[in-house]
Design a protein around this motif. Structure first.
Motif, PDB file in Angstrom:
ATOM      1  N   SER A 167       4.507   9.865  -2.374  1.00 56.83           N
ATOM      2  CA  SER A 167       4.291   8.905  -1.328  1.00 56.83           C
ATOM      3  C   SER A 167       5.175   7.827  -2.211  1.00 56.83           C
ATOM      4  O   SER A 167       5.151   6.738  -1.672  1.00 56.83           O
ATOM      5  N   LEU A 168       4.389   7.776  -3.243  1.00 53.65           N
ATOM      6  CA  LEU A 168       4.936   6.052  -4.141  1.00 53.65           C
ATOM      7  C   LEU A 168       6.719   6.293  -4.216  1.00 53.65           C
ATOM      8  O   LEU A 168       7.083   5.345  -4.086  1.00 53.65           O
ATOM      9  N   ALA A 169       6.673   8.109  -4.378  1.00 50.18           N
ATOM     10  CA  ALA A 169       8.702   8.196  -4.896  1.00 50.18           C
ATOM     11  C   ALA A 169       9.079   7.162  -3.125  1.00 50.18           C
ATOM     12  O   ALA A 169      10.281   6.394  -2.827  1.00 50.18           O
ATOM     13  N   HIS A 170       8.611   8.621  -1.720  1.00 51.97           N
ATOM     14  CA  HIS A 170       9.152   7.216  -0.274  1.00 51.97           C
ATOM     15  C   HIS A 170       9.065   6.206  -0.180  1.00 51.97           C
ATOM     16  O   HIS A 170       9.950   5.468  -0.110  1.00 51.97           O
ATOM     17  N   VAL A 171       7.649   5.564  -0.647  1.00 52.06           N
ATOM     18  CA  VAL A 171       7.304   3.655  -1.058  1.00 52.06           C
ATOM     19  C   VAL A 171       9.102   3.024  -1.885  1.00 52.06           C
ATOM     20  O   VAL A 171       9.436   2.246  -0.833  1.00 52.06           O
ATOM     21  N   LEU A 172       9.218   3.441  -2.559  1.00 50.17           N
ATOM     22  CA  LEU A 172       9.861   2.678  -3.434  1.00 50.17           C
ATOM     23  C   LEU A 172      11.248   3.157  -2.510  1.00 50.17           C
ATOM     24  O   LEU A 172      12.424   2.495  -3.174  1.00 50.17           O
ATOM     25  N   LEU A 173      12.089   4.692  -2.510  1.00 46.06           N
ATOM     26  CA  LEU A 173      13.337   4.749  -1.928  1.00 46.06           C
ATOM     27  C   LEU A 173      13.073   3.973  -0.195  1.00 46.06           C
ATOM     28  O   LEU A 173      14.908   3.742  -0.210  1.00 46.06           O
ATOM     29  N   GLN A 174      12.067   3.712  -0.039  1.00 41.53           N
ATOM     30  CA  GLN A 174      12.511   2.186   1.225  1.00 41.53           C
ATOM     31  C   GLN A 174      13.142   0.915   0.799  1.00 41.53           C
ATOM     32  O   GLN A 174      11.667   0.137   1.164  1.00 41.53           O
ATOM     33  N   CYS A 175      13.913   0.856   0.848  1.00 41.66           N
ATOM     34  CA  CYS A 175      14.097  -0.663   0.261  1.00 41.66           C
ATOM     35  C   CYS A 175      14.487  -2.324   1.135  1.00 41.66           C
ATOM     36  O   CYS A 175      14.169  -3.136   0.845  1.00 41.66           O
ATOM     37  N   GLY A 176      14.229  -1.658   1.984  1.00 40.82           N
ATOM     38  CA  GLY A 176      14.367  -2.878   3.345  1.00 40.82           C
ATOM     39  C   GLY A 176      15.140  -3.319   2.908  1.00 40.82           C
ATOM     40  O   GLY A 176      16.391  -3.777   2.653  1.00 40.82           O
ATOM     41  N   GLY A 193      16.082  -5.462  -0.045  1.00 38.66           N
ATOM     42  CA  GLY A 193      17.196  -4.834  -0.943  1.00 38.66           C
ATOM     43  C   GLY A 193      16.132  -3.847  -2.358  1.00 38.66           C
ATOM     44  O   GLY A 193      16.890  -3.436  -2.833  1.00 38.66           O
ATOM     45  N   VAL A 194      14.979  -4.728  -2.445  1.00 39.51           N
ATOM     46  CA  VAL A 194      13.888  -3.623  -2.847  1.00 39.51           C
ATOM     47  C   VAL A 194      12.667  -3.715  -2.750  1.00 39.51           C
ATOM     48  O   VAL A 194      11.892  -4.830  -2.031  1.00 39.51           O
ATOM     49  N   VAL A 195      12.209  -2.685  -3.084  1.00 35.71           N
ATOM     50  CA  VAL A 195      10.707  -2.441  -2.911  1.00 35.71           C
ATOM     51  C   VAL A 195      10.031  -2.178  -4.212  1.00 35.71           C
ATOM     52  O   VAL A 195      10.463  -2.038  -5.330  1.00 35.71           O
ATOM     53  N   VAL A 196       9.086  -3.019  -4.508  1.00 33.20           N
ATOM     54  CA  VAL A 196       7.941  -3.355  -5.596  1.00 33.20           C
ATOM     55  C   VAL A 196       6.339  -2.655  -5.500  1.00 33.20           C
ATOM     56  O   VAL A 196       5.675  -3.549  -4.245  1.00 33.20           O
ATOM     57  N   VAL A 197       5.937  -1.659  -6.523  1.00 31.59           N
ATOM     58  CA  VAL A 197       4.296  -1.244  -5.460  1.00 31.59           C
ATOM     59  C   VAL A 197       3.927  -1.621  -7.233  1.00 31.59           C
ATOM     60  O   VAL A 197       4.440  -1.472  -8.202  1.00 31.59           O
ATOM     61  N   GLU A 198       2.491  -2.011  -6.973  1.00 30.69           N
ATOM     62  CA  GLU A 198       1.822  -2.800  -8.701  1.00 30.69           C
ATOM     63  C   GLU A 198       0.317  -1.701  -8.620  1.00 30.69           C
ATOM     64  O   GLU A 198       0.184  -1.638  -7.086  1.00 30.69           O
ATOM     65  N   LEU A 199       0.318  -0.943  -9.587  1.00 34.27           N
ATOM     66  CA  LEU A 199      -0.980  -0.167  -9.539  1.00 34.27           C
ATOM     67  C   LEU A 199      -1.338  -0.767 -10.759  1.00 34.27           C
ATOM     68  O   LEU A 199      -0.671  -0.866 -11.934  1.00 34.27           O
ATOM     69  N   VAL A 228      -6.273   6.938 -16.104  1.00 33.80           N
ATOM     70  CA  VAL A 228      -6.739   7.350 -14.531  1.00 33.80           C
ATOM     71  C   VAL A 228      -7.542   7.896 -14.258  1.00 33.80           C
ATOM     72  O   VAL A 228      -6.470   9.027 -14.533  1.00 33.80           O
ATOM     73  N   ALA A 229      -8.716   8.038 -13.727  1.00 34.82           N
ATOM     74  CA  ALA A 229      -8.927  10.273 -13.672  1.00 34.82           C
ATOM     75  C   ALA A 229      -8.672  10.036 -12.355  1.00 34.82           C
ATOM     76  O   ALA A 229      -8.371  11.189 -11.979  1.00 34.82           O
ATOM     77  N   HIS A 230      -8.434   9.714 -11.027  1.00 40.57           N
ATOM     78  CA  HIS A 230      -8.491   9.343  -9.885  1.00 40.57           C
ATOM     79  C   HIS A 230      -7.565   8.646  -9.006  1.00 40.57           C
ATOM     80  O   HIS A 230      -7.977   7.278  -9.460  1.00 40.57           O
ATOM     81  N   PRO A 231      -6.237   8.490  -8.612  1.00 41.90           N
ATOM     82  CA  PRO A 231      -5.634   7.548  -8.140  1.00 41.90           C
ATOM     83  C   PRO A 231      -6.539   6.304  -7.248  1.00 41.90           C
ATOM     84  O   PRO A 231      -6.200   5.353  -7.169  1.00 41.90           O
ATOM     85  N   ALA A 232      -7.460   6.909  -6.695  1.00 43.92           N
ATOM     86  CA  ALA A 232      -7.926   5.943  -6.027  1.00 43.92           C
ATOM     87  C   ALA A 232      -9.275   4.757  -6.479  1.00 43.92           C
ATOM     88  O   ALA A 232      -9.460   3.872  -6.145  1.00 43.92           O
ATOM     89  N   ASP A 233      -9.100   4.869  -7.714  1.00 43.42           N
ATOM     90  CA  ASP A 233      -9.052   4.131  -9.027  1.00 43.42           C
ATOM     91  C   ASP A 233      -8.244   3.234  -8.793  1.00 43.42           C
ATOM     92  O   ASP A 233      -8.441   2.093  -9.942  1.00 43.42           O
ATOM     93  N   LEU A 234      -7.154   3.545  -8.301  1.00 44.47           N
ATOM     94  CA  LEU A 234      -6.355   2.198  -8.876  1.00 44.47           C
ATOM     95  C   LEU A 234      -6.701   1.461  -7.404  1.00 44.47           C
ATOM     96  O   LEU A 234      -7.287   1.450  -6.283  1.00 44.47           O
ATOM     97  N   ASP A 235      -6.039   0.057  -8.154  1.00 44.84           N
ATOM     98  CA  ASP A 235      -5.459  -1.142  -7.079  1.00 44.84           C
ATOM     99  C   ASP A 235      -4.275  -1.156  -6.619  1.00 44.84           C
ATOM    100  O   ASP A 235      -3.271  -1.012  -7.633  1.00 44.84           O
ATOM    101  N   VAL A 236      -4.014  -1.290  -5.621  1.00 47.86           N
ATOM    102  CA  VAL A 236      -2.269  -0.618  -5.212  1.00 47.86           C
ATOM    103  C   VAL A 236      -2.475  -2.009  -4.277  1.00 47.86           C
ATOM    104  O   VAL A 236      -2.451  -2.097  -3.067  1.00 47.86           O
ATOM    105  N   HIS A 237      -1.306  -2.458  -4.734  1.00 51.48           N
ATOM    106  CA  HIS A 237      -0.496  -2.807  -3.926  1.00 51.48           C
ATOM    107  C   HIS A 237       1.465  -2.751  -3.550  1.00 51.48           C
ATOM    108  O   HIS A 237       1.719  -2.403  -4.207  1.00 51.48           O
ATOM    109  N   VAL A 238       1.673  -2.592  -2.470  1.00 52.28           N
ATOM    110  CA  VAL A 238       3.007  -2.974  -2.008  1.00 52.28           C
ATOM    111  C   VAL A 238       3.332  -4.358  -1.862  1.00 52.28           C
ATOM    112  O   VAL A 238       3.115  -5.002  -1.094  1.00 52.28           O
ATOM    113  N   ILE A 239       5.072  -4.496  -2.385  1.00 48.10           N
ATOM    114  CA  ILE A 239       5.562  -5.911  -2.498  1.00 48.10           C
ATOM    115  C   ILE A 239       6.870  -5.728  -0.890  1.00 48.10           C
ATOM    116  O   ILE A 239       7.452  -4.533  -2.247  1.00 48.10           O
TER     117      ILE A 239
END
Length: 152
Positions: free
Chosen positions: A12-21, A24-30, A140-151
């Motif tokens: 899922s993260l790989a897919h988002v990062l390849l969607q540059c829009g 021309g850049v996508v940033v995901v903050e975990l 981090v035990a589970h990815p749901a424990d992360l605060d995820v922001h897509v810019i």
């Protein structure tokens, strides 16, 4: 982004990062849910002055109350991961052990951050590295424990 499991987060993260829009850049903050550093474990960083840096003197900054953030950047040609060493007030975000672990995993240390870069064709490998760091280095035990922001 799918944070239901690590196995689903990686593609899922790989897919988002390849969607540059358009930009021309996508940033995901975990962002990890809690700080990992204490006064005794704060990573030592090079001293501020050129003279002390030349002598390889390192200082241990105060610990940050902020948790570490892993930033993933996707461009048309590259996927990059980055973790800052200090917060905006110059306090340590990483432990010495975390810093050493990242370097051992092949991350490059810059003056203010650690980075890991791969070609966009290896986005899945880069996001697997991100998951590995979040699990093994930041605890981090589970990815749901992360605060995820897509810019985008």
């Amino acid at each position: 982004m799918d944070v239901g499991s690590w196995d689903r987060l990686i593609p899922s993260l790989a897919h988002v990062l390849l969607q540059c829009g358009i930009a021309g850049v996508v940033v995901v903050e975990l962002t990890v849910s809690a700080p990992i550093v204490s006064a005794q474990t704060a990573a030592r960083i090079p001293a501020d002055s050129r003279f002390l840096r030349a002598l390889r003197v390192r200082r241990r900054p105060a610990p940050s109350p902020e948790p570490p953030r892993l930033k993933a950047f996707g461009t048309s040609g590259e996927v990059s991961l980055g973790v800052t060493l200090l917060d905006q007030h110059g306090r340590a975000v990483l432990t010495e052990a975390a810093l050493e672990a990242l370097v051992a995993l092949g991350w490059e240390q810059e003056p203010e951050f650690l980075g890991y870069r791969l070609p966009a064709s290896k986005a899945q490998e880069a996001t697997a590295m991100a998951a590995r760091v979040l699990i093994e280095v930041f605890g981090v035990a589970h990815p749901a424990d992360l605060d995820v922001h897509v810019i985008a």
